[in-house]
Design a protein around this motif. Structure first.
Motif, PDB file in Angstrom:
ATOM      1  N   ALA A  11     -32.918 -15.359 -37.822  1.00  0.00           N
ATOM      2  CA  ALA A  11     -31.735 -14.983 -37.051  1.00  0.00           C
ATOM      3  C   ALA A  11     -31.639 -13.459 -36.931  1.00  0.00           C
ATOM      4  CB  ALA A  11     -30.471 -15.550 -37.689  1.00  0.00           C
ATOM      5  N   LYS A  12     -31.926 -12.759 -38.006  1.00  0.00           N
ATOM      6  CA  LYS A  12     -31.895 -11.300 -37.997  1.00  0.00           C
ATOM      7  C   LYS A  12     -32.974 -10.746 -37.070  1.00  0.00           C
ATOM      8  CE  LYS A  12     -31.016  -7.059 -39.480  1.00  0.00           C
ATOM      9  NZ  LYS A  12     -29.830  -6.334 -39.082  1.00  0.00           N
ATOM     10  N   VAL A  13     -34.171 -11.325 -37.142  1.00  0.00           N
ATOM     11  CA  VAL A  13     -35.275 -10.853 -36.290  1.00  0.00           C
ATOM     12  C   VAL A  13     -34.949 -11.107 -34.823  1.00  0.00           C
ATOM     13  CG1 VAL A  13     -37.726 -11.136 -35.725  1.00  0.00           C
ATOM     14  CG2 VAL A  13     -36.985 -11.131 -38.117  1.00  0.00           C
ATOM     15  N   ALA A  28     -43.470 -18.807 -34.276  1.00  0.00           N
ATOM     16  CA  ALA A  28     -43.765 -18.652 -35.705  1.00  0.00           C
ATOM     17  C   ALA A  28     -44.508 -19.840 -36.289  1.00  0.00           C
ATOM     18  CB  ALA A  28     -42.473 -18.415 -36.481  1.00  0.00           C
ATOM     19  N   LEU A  29     -44.474 -20.984 -35.612  1.00  0.00           N
ATOM     20  CA  LEU A  29     -45.194 -22.160 -36.119  1.00  0.00           C
ATOM     21  C   LEU A  29     -46.687 -21.888 -36.270  1.00  0.00           C
ATOM     22  CD1 LEU A  29     -43.458 -25.037 -34.132  1.00  0.00           C
ATOM     23  CD2 LEU A  29     -43.218 -24.492 -36.573  1.00  0.00           C
ATOM     24  N   ASP A  30     -47.216 -20.982 -35.468  1.00  0.00           N
ATOM     25  CA  ASP A  30     -48.644 -20.656 -35.531  1.00  0.00           C
ATOM     26  C   ASP A  30     -48.966 -19.623 -36.604  1.00  0.00           C
ATOM     27  OD1 ASP A  30     -49.283 -22.392 -33.460  1.00  0.00           O
ATOM     28  OD2 ASP A  30     -48.962 -20.868 -31.927  1.00  0.00           O
ATOM     29  N   MET A  31     -47.941 -19.104 -37.270  1.00  0.00           N
ATOM     30  CA  MET A  31     -48.160 -18.074 -38.288  1.00  0.00           C
ATOM     31  C   MET A  31     -48.320 -18.702 -39.669  1.00  0.00           C
ATOM     32  SD  MET A  31     -45.346 -15.243 -37.032  1.00  0.00           S
ATOM     33  CE  MET A  31     -45.739 -14.079 -38.342  1.00  0.00           C
ATOM     34  N   GLU A  32     -49.084 -18.048 -40.498  1.00  0.00           N
ATOM     35  CA  GLU A  32     -49.315 -18.466 -41.880  1.00  0.00           C
ATOM     36  C   GLU A  32     -48.579 -17.522 -42.821  1.00  0.00           C
ATOM     37  OE1 GLU A  32     -50.997 -21.189 -42.675  1.00  0.00           O
ATOM     38  OE2 GLU A  32     -51.554 -21.597 -40.602  1.00  0.00           O
ATOM     39  N   PRO A  33     -48.433 -17.893 -44.092  1.00  0.00           N
ATOM     40  CA  PRO A  33     -47.824 -16.964 -45.048  1.00  0.00           C
ATOM     41  C   PRO A  33     -48.546 -15.617 -45.101  1.00  0.00           C
ATOM     42  CG  PRO A  33     -47.910 -19.150 -45.995  1.00  0.00           C
ATOM     43  CD  PRO A  33     -48.678 -19.200 -44.687  1.00  0.00           C
ATOM     44  N   GLU A  34     -49.852 -15.623 -44.899  1.00  0.00           N
ATOM     45  CA  GLU A  34     -50.614 -14.380 -44.900  1.00  0.00           C
ATOM     46  C   GLU A  34     -50.207 -13.473 -43.735  1.00  0.00           C
ATOM     47  OE1 GLU A  34     -52.142 -17.453 -44.880  1.00  0.00           O
ATOM     48  OE2 GLU A  34     -52.585 -17.535 -47.014  1.00  0.00           O
ATOM     49  N   ASP A  35     -49.618 -14.079 -42.704  1.00  0.00           N
ATOM     50  CA  ASP A  35     -49.142 -13.326 -41.543  1.00  0.00           C
ATOM     51  C   ASP A  35     -47.730 -12.796 -41.759  1.00  0.00           C
ATOM     52  OD1 ASP A  35     -51.501 -13.976 -40.127  1.00  0.00           O
ATOM     53  OD2 ASP A  35     -50.622 -15.876 -39.464  1.00  0.00           O
ATOM     54  N   GLY A  36     -47.144 -13.109 -42.900  1.00  0.00           N
ATOM     55  CA  GLY A  36     -45.811 -12.611 -43.204  1.00  0.00           C
ATOM     56  C   GLY A  36     -44.677 -13.562 -42.890  1.00  0.00           C
ATOM     57  N   ARG A  37     -45.004 -14.827 -42.636  1.00  0.00           N
ATOM     58  CA  ARG A  37     -43.964 -15.829 -42.402  1.00  0.00           C
ATOM     59  C   ARG A  37     -43.727 -16.605 -43.688  1.00  0.00           C
ATOM     60  NH1 ARG A  37     -45.473 -21.167 -40.013  1.00  0.00           N
ATOM     61  NH2 ARG A  37     -45.830 -21.412 -42.216  1.00  0.00           N
ATOM     62  N   LEU A  38     -42.490 -16.741 -44.070  1.00  0.00           N
ATOM     63  CA  LEU A  38     -42.117 -17.448 -45.287  1.00  0.00           C
ATOM     64  C   LEU A  38     -41.005 -18.437 -44.986  1.00  0.00           C
ATOM     65  CD1 LEU A  38     -41.735 -14.274 -47.518  1.00  0.00           C
ATOM     66  CD2 LEU A  38     -43.747 -15.740 -47.394  1.00  0.00           C
ATOM     67  N   TYR A  39     -40.779 -19.351 -45.912  1.00  0.00           N
ATOM     68  CA  TYR A  39     -39.615 -20.225 -45.849  1.00  0.00           C
ATOM     69  C   TYR A  39     -38.756 -19.932 -47.060  1.00  0.00           C
ATOM     70  CZ  TYR A  39     -41.812 -22.972 -42.191  1.00  0.00           C
ATOM     71  OH  TYR A  39     -42.395 -23.365 -41.022  1.00  0.00           O
ATOM     72  N   THR A  50     -36.563 -19.876 -41.934  1.00  0.00           N
ATOM     73  CA  THR A  50     -37.762 -19.086 -41.694  1.00  0.00           C
ATOM     74  C   THR A  50     -37.409 -17.619 -41.884  1.00  0.00           C
ATOM     75  OG1 THR A  50     -38.525 -20.715 -40.081  1.00  0.00           O
ATOM     76  CG2 THR A  50     -39.575 -18.544 -40.017  1.00  0.00           C
ATOM     77  N   ALA A  51     -38.293 -16.904 -42.568  1.00  0.00           N
ATOM     78  CA  ALA A  51     -38.085 -15.481 -42.808  1.00  0.00           C
ATOM     79  C   ALA A  51     -39.413 -14.753 -42.659  1.00  0.00           C
ATOM     80  CB  ALA A  51     -37.508 -15.259 -44.206  1.00  0.00           C
ATOM     81  N   PHE A  52     -39.309 -13.448 -42.467  1.00  0.00           N
ATOM     82  CA  PHE A  52     -40.495 -12.641 -42.229  1.00  0.00           C
ATOM     83  C   PHE A  52     -40.473 -11.382 -43.072  1.00  0.00           C
ATOM     84  CE2 PHE A  52     -39.410 -14.955 -38.411  1.00  0.00           C
ATOM     85  CZ  PHE A  52     -40.606 -15.570 -38.088  1.00  0.00           C
ATOM     86  N   THR A  53     -41.621 -11.041 -43.599  1.00  0.00           N
ATOM     87  CA  THR A  53     -41.787  -9.743 -44.239  1.00  0.00           C
ATOM     88  C   THR A  53     -41.826  -8.704 -43.117  1.00  0.00           C
ATOM     89  OG1 THR A  53     -44.196  -9.818 -44.097  1.00  0.00           O
ATOM     90  CG2 THR A  53     -43.181 -10.775 -46.085  1.00  0.00           C
ATOM     91  N   PRO A  54     -41.747  -7.422 -43.432  1.00  0.00           N
ATOM     92  CA  PRO A  54     -41.901  -6.413 -42.373  1.00  0.00           C
ATOM     93  C   PRO A  54     -43.216  -6.589 -41.594  1.00  0.00           C
ATOM     94  CG  PRO A  54     -40.953  -5.387 -44.297  1.00  0.00           C
ATOM     95  CD  PRO A  54     -41.345  -6.792 -44.706  1.00  0.00           C
ATOM     96  N   PHE A  55     -44.295  -6.909 -42.297  1.00  0.00           N
ATOM     97  CA  PHE A  55     -45.569  -7.172 -41.621  1.00  0.00           C
ATOM     98  C   PHE A  55     -45.444  -8.399 -40.722  1.00  0.00           C
ATOM     99  CE2 PHE A  55     -49.767  -9.351 -41.670  1.00  0.00           C
ATOM    100  CZ  PHE A  55     -50.472  -8.432 -40.923  1.00  0.00           C
ATOM    101  N   GLY A  56     -44.722  -9.400 -41.175  1.00  0.00           N
ATOM    102  CA  GLY A  56     -44.515 -10.611 -40.389  1.00  0.00           C
ATOM    103  C   GLY A  56     -43.768 -10.327 -39.096  1.00  0.00           C
ATOM    104  N   VAL A  57     -42.807  -9.413 -39.142  1.00  0.00           N
ATOM    105  CA  VAL A  57     -42.081  -9.032 -37.925  1.00  0.00           C
ATOM    106  C   VAL A  57     -43.054  -8.390 -36.940  1.00  0.00           C
ATOM    107  CG1 VAL A  57     -40.253  -7.579 -36.969  1.00  0.00           C
ATOM    108  CG2 VAL A  57     -39.877  -8.775 -39.140  1.00  0.00           C
ATOM    109  N   GLU A  58     -43.951  -7.561 -37.428  1.00  0.00           N
ATOM    110  CA  GLU A  58     -44.965  -6.950 -36.562  1.00  0.00           C
ATOM    111  C   GLU A  58     -45.849  -8.021 -35.924  1.00  0.00           C
ATOM    112  OE1 GLU A  58     -47.289  -3.831 -38.394  1.00  0.00           O
ATOM    113  OE2 GLU A  58     -45.544  -3.174 -39.554  1.00  0.00           O
TER     114      GLU A  58
END
Length: 77
Positions: A11-13, A28-39, A50-58
């Protein structure tokens, strides 16, 4: 690389990027945790955010740009 010390909810992103949250969720469904996507799991195990690290937002921003480019190309055909 040091682990992230914060994450952003989807929601923030969506607000940061001024984009539809449902669209970002779909991308985001195509992203992996290594891509910065978390639950993030709340007290109720049935609720996951769904949440994202700063790298995940990139990474998400790059994927969003690709999706928009593809949609624009299809609309020109």
């Amino acid at each position: 690389m040091a682990p992230p010390n914060h994450v952003f909810t989807i929601a923030k992103v969506a607000k940061m990027l001024d984009e539809d949250e449902a669209l970002l969720e779909e991308i985001a469904l195509d992203m992996e945790p290594e891509d910065g996507r978390l639950y993030i799991c709340d007290i109720d195990d049935d609720v996951q955010v769904t949440a994202f690290t700063p790298f995940g937002v990139e990474c998400l921003t790059e994927l969003l740009a690709e999706v928009k480019t593809q949609k624009a190309a299809r609309s020109r055909e």
